[in-house]
Design a protein around this motif. Sequence first.
Motif, short mmCIF file in Angstrom:
data_model
loop_
_atom_site.label_atom_id
_atom_site.label_comp_id
_atom_site.label_asym_id
_atom_site.label_seq_id
_atom_site.Cartn_x
_atom_site.Cartn_y
_atom_site.Cartn_z
N MET A 144 5.26 41.95 77.48
CA MET A 144 4.19 42.41 76.60
C MET A 144 3.18 43.26 77.36
O MET A 144 2.71 44.29 76.86
CB MET A 144 3.50 41.23 75.92
N VAL A 168 2.34 47.18 76.52
CA VAL A 168 0.99 47.67 76.23
C VAL A 168 0.60 48.79 77.20
O VAL A 168 0.03 49.81 76.79
CB VAL A 168 -0.03 46.52 76.29
N LEU A 202 -2.68 44.44 67.21
CA LEU A 202 -1.94 43.34 67.85
C LEU A 202 -2.32 42.00 67.22
O LEU A 202 -1.45 41.22 66.83
CB LEU A 202 -2.25 43.27 69.35
N SER A 258 4.55 41.36 67.06
CA SER A 258 3.44 42.24 66.74
C SER A 258 3.29 43.29 67.85
O SER A 258 3.19 44.48 67.58
CB SER A 258 2.15 41.43 66.60
N VAL A 259 3.30 42.84 69.10
CA VAL A 259 3.21 43.77 70.24
C VAL A 259 4.39 44.75 70.20
O VAL A 259 4.23 45.96 70.36
CB VAL A 259 3.20 43.01 71.58
N SER A 260 5.57 44.21 69.96
CA SER A 260 6.79 45.02 69.99
C SER A 260 6.80 46.07 68.88
O SER A 260 7.37 47.15 69.04
CB SER A 260 8.00 44.09 69.86
N ARG A 270 4.40 47.83 67.95
CA ARG A 270 3.61 49.00 68.34
C ARG A 270 4.53 50.18 68.65
O ARG A 270 4.26 51.28 68.26
CB ARG A 270 2.75 48.69 69.56
#
Lengths: 450, 450
Positions: free
Chosen positions: B199, B203, B244, B276-278, B280
């Motif tokens: 993660m 980011v 995020l 959620s991060v992925s 992005r």
Amino acid sequence: MKYPREAIKRFTAVQILVFYYFLAIAFSFFLLNLPGVYKPGIEVKFIDSVFTAVSAVSVTGLTPISIGDTYTSFGIAMLMVVLQLGGIGVMSLGTFFWLMIKKRIGLRERQLMMADHNQYELAGIVQLIRQIVQLIFTIELVGGLIFTVYILNDFETFGEAFLNGLFMAVSATTNAGFSLDNASLQPYFNDYFIQICTMILIVLGAIGFPVLAEVRYYFSRNKRKNFRFSLFTKITTVTFGFLLVFGAVMIFILESMNSFKGMAWHEKVFTALFHSVSSRSAGLTTFDVTQFSNATDILISSLMFIGASPSSVGGGIRTTTLAIAVLFLISFARGQEVIHVFHRQIKIVDVFRSYAVILLAGLMVLIAVVVLLVTEPTLPAHALLFEITSAFGTCGMSLGITSELSITGKIIIMVLMFIGRVGLISFLFTLGGRTQKPHYHYPKERVIIG
Amino acid sequence: MKYPREAIKRFTAVQILVFYYFLAIAFSFFLLNLPGVYKPGIEVKFIDSVFTAVSAVSVTGLTPISIGDTYTSFGIAMLMVVLQLGGIGVMSLGTFFWLMIKKRIGLRERQLMMADHNQYELAGIVQLIRQIVQLIFTIELVGGLIFTVYILNDFETFGEAFLNGLFMAVSATTNAGFSLDNASLQPYFNDYFIQICTMILIVLGAIGFPVLAEVRYYFSRNKRKNFRFSLFTKITTVTFGFLLVFGAVMIFILESMNSFKGMAWHEKVFTALFHSVSSRSAGLTTFDVTQFSNATDILISSLMFIGASPSSVGGGIRTTTLAIAVLFLISFARGQEVIHVFHRQIKIVDVFRSYAVILLAGLMVLIAVVVLLVTEPTLPAHALLFEITSAFGTCGMSLGITSELSITGKIIIMVLMFIGRVGLISFLFTLGGRTQKPHYHYPKERVIIG
Ligand SMILES: [K+]
Ligand SMILES: [K+]
């Protein structure tokens, strides 16, 4: 507390509209629950009764119950009264607010406006409503009589034929889309006379009152040279016409090899054209729309989302919002600083309003889809999108899931019909972008976009 | 022919970018078809080979073939080279064009800009690329070594572990989302160390180079008082962080009673946060995403549509576009004439750009959905929307339909990956709205909106 007059005006406009609608819904619920409205032995759930009242006042036409099986002749008469409350109500209020804004600008830009001072602009709210009622009743009555004569042989008495014919005309003109037959206009699949009359009535209701008023004014005067159609009339008519043709061509292409297979060419043309016209905001159908392919479902959803003209009986983001968005996009891509159309310049604030309307409406539909997917886990996403855009566009076409919705689902659809009809978004922003002058300016700084 | 310099500049910026990408795709196709790249006995169709090259250069990660089963160690090394071409390529070009625009404004608003003149702005394109390459390689190498040490025991030789560890780090940092395991990171479902490292790398790649450069500059100086983070950095970081958290909370809520049923709370939290991060723009998964409910599918589609920061390795409409749209909406609803944020004023042209980007991107997705529903009649609408937004956001998550797409479908997805990566929309409009001054002004006229 610095701009009390502006704040009051703004508050009042929205307030009047919302108040009118709540009142109209309550009154409609009352009318539709009078003794003698329901056929003997018919039981309607409370939520479905409210749903039908909201649907009728917002002239959407979505309903979990069968109109023909549920209401007596008296009930149908009451329903027609409610449709008038809905259709004429918002057409009047919408036009009135529009004239208020126009008049205010007129004070500032009087010179430019003089050329556009058509007679109907000078009318007060009472005269305006009188004009609208007169116009709509005339259209409905003429349409109703034509239908009555045409279908006379199918009924035992003239009265019965007249009730049916008038209901068809009222349902088409107010773009309500209700039908006494559970299959909507499907029995008239091969009756092009009925279809053409219905399409004309739908367009008259959905094209916007200012357009009708200007056209009438134009034909009632000898000195036509001095008359200029307003920019609004030009933009909305061109957009409306474009959407009709575009929708029909697309439905024709997408369904020719699918659900239209085996039809004669004229059947394909009429079916495509009728559902394109109907998607503006009427919701009547001559064909089982659940047979359309998913691609057509999404297309019609988009058309319903756009909806009809402002100050009309229709909903959605409205034709002008789409037109301004497209004009903006073209101008921007060309690097032009101002947007010109029909020898007029579009005001920046109207570009901003179109942006706000599209953003909010899109966001609302997206949120509604996600919420309904949660509350209706068994229903497919594209059918829910169809139902949602149908409600927001006060169109009323459905892939047949209205009666399957949960209570939460029905409430959400009711809220969407309400918002779609009131055009709350636009009224909230009617006076937007002009009230607060900043007391200071920060330095400007660019941001990387996209 | 009146603004040749502007026209040339505009043409050149888009041209350079598109030309770079076509060249990069061709070169990647060459690299990924060298002898020794494919495992013995493996046959890959031409369309799938092109698809993989486009997917790799655009660091999207959608692929109709299995990476681990198809490529040799040499092939995987080549793939890593392609990912660098893609990730670093657009990050460099994107940042460079941004600086060009900023510099041009600087000439006009030099006084205001002085405070923001951070060191990296003064760099030329060569020094800029050197900085970016240095930064990305450092991040990838550090990440790769950490992964290598951590997974060392799972492999027979250090070389094998290093190849896998480095690939994981490269895939995460460039947000490529490719994985040697057909189940992506699902084997690490309970390995929070791997997930947290991944993660962080995602980011770092997706937050945008200007942010990383400013942060590094900030920590490398003693006189921090004179340093001001740029408006871009503030807006994109806040939006990125908000997305995020919002995405994780929403996934958690929507799936807690569905696919997350029976999981421990920390498993739910990590699964929600990771995807959620992925979303992005990475596209890596620790969970079988086809098990998500339709509501979550639409939510993740929306998140992928938004995408990552500009001048990053990610795609979509970009965080700043969303931020400007939201700021605009709030200001407009409040009736404010100017948009203030972080003690700076947003330029009108940036509001217009955000409008153009959102309109065009939305329209593109809509058209793609309708076309794919025609070309892929057996696939459900929500899965196609997911695939389309995944391509446009260069995210690469899929509901498993990539290999089932027809050739036409694959070509459309390739085009979307290309557009999502290049940000063609934004670059087409980078210089928009400022080139043509009108020679005359028509009178302004209001139009009823919505
Ligand atoms: K309707
Ligand atoms: K990706």
